[in-house]
Design an enzyme around this catalytic site. Sequence first.
Site, short mmCIF file in Angstrom:
data_model
loop_
_atom_site.label_atom_id
_atom_site.label_comp_id
_atom_site.label_asym_id
_atom_site.label_seq_id
_atom_site.Cartn_x
_atom_site.Cartn_y
_atom_site.Cartn_z
N PHE A 95 0.77 -1.26 0.08
CA PHE A 95 0.12 0.05 -0.06
C PHE A 95 0.80 1.35 -0.22
O PHE A 95 0.68 2.31 -0.83
CB PHE A 95 -0.84 0.00 1.02
CG PHE A 95 -2.00 0.88 1.15
CD1 PHE A 95 -2.04 2.08 0.94
CD2 PHE A 95 -3.41 0.40 1.23
CE1 PHE A 95 -3.08 2.90 0.98
CE2 PHE A 95 -4.67 1.04 1.04
CZ PHE A 95 -4.30 2.41 0.90
N ARG A 338 9.65 7.81 6.54
CA ARG A 338 8.96 8.54 5.71
C ARG A 338 8.70 9.94 6.05
O ARG A 338 8.08 10.54 5.07
CB ARG A 338 7.50 7.40 5.64
CG ARG A 338 6.62 7.95 4.64
CD ARG A 338 5.65 6.73 4.33
NE ARG A 338 4.51 7.20 3.41
CZ ARG A 338 4.79 6.78 2.43
NH1 ARG A 338 5.86 6.03 2.06
NH2 ARG A 338 3.95 6.89 1.48
#
Length: 361
Positions: A95, A338
């Site tokens: 994802f 991230r």
Amino acid sequence: MQAFPHSTTATPTAVVVPPSLALPVIESAFPRRLHPYWPRLQEKTRHWLLEKRLMPADKVHEYADGLCYTDLMAGYYTGAPDEVLQAIADYSAWFFVWDDRHDRHVVHQRAGEWRRLRYRLHAALDAPRHHLHHPDPLVAGFADSVLRLYGFLPRTWNQRFARHFHAVIEAYDREFRNRTEGYVPGVEEYLALRRHTFAHWIWTDLLEPSAGCELPDAVRKNPAYRRAALLSQEFAAWYNDLCSLPKEIAGDEVHNLGISLITHEGLTLEEAVDEVRRRVEECIEEFIVAEREAIRLADEIDDGTVSGKELSAAVRACVGNMRDWFSSVYWFHHESGRYMVDSWDDRSTPPYVTNEAAGEK
């Protein structure tokens, strides 16, 4: 503040949470749990990313562990059987890779490539077995992870999961059009869209194979259960918005609660940050109330029969994992590479992605 009494890294380090993002109630009242399978999970998901060619080998080697995707899932579905958690973790890693591909398609105005990918994902969701060897690794990896998830519960669960993810794909298409047109959705429009792009009902669906039981409609649609589930996901989505606001402003994003508040409500950046934070804190308070109601529902289900006892235990497991989601999401945002925008060479381009239209021929 250290997230775990034992660290998930080889060298234990304290996690520094910036004051503007610190939530003392999470750190004190939502203790973080970690599935004991986590070290093996990390290793196997890393191997899966390589095997499915979802990230270049050098990117996997340098960034996969530091992105903490497996930590996020191991801190959420804490009671899942190992094979269920592995399937969920691989799907979750997929994802994130899909989200990055979508972002690169937007940045480089690749409308044709995005349209083809969108159609292929819809097709793979309905017939994953027929797409296991698709030439685009993103489609093949999706088919593999979905097929594994479909193996745990009855067909009715699979159909619900597919229905929910078809809606996610279409929401990503809406995001593609909004970003390429520079359209910032209004606050309520954004919140409705966000429930799909963050995949609220997908992560909620996955509580069920983790608990080993498909919940009947009478439970899933019960206001107490549904509210607790929604609040846990809203917290995650809005806290993500709070933490990723600098990254998304740097990348000319239009989808962030803070950006909608600035654009449509006339708030300053500082006021928008305060408002998103207020909503996040309100989510936590409301969840604590909703959690009690959901546990009361579990108590009522336990009617002394074997089936009642089993369903009650499954509901308790699902609600317990909703609580685990708060701490897992919170610490993920401060451990994962991230969100470490300040360490990137280019604040608009994450170092763990490539700009090529991977999989396109």
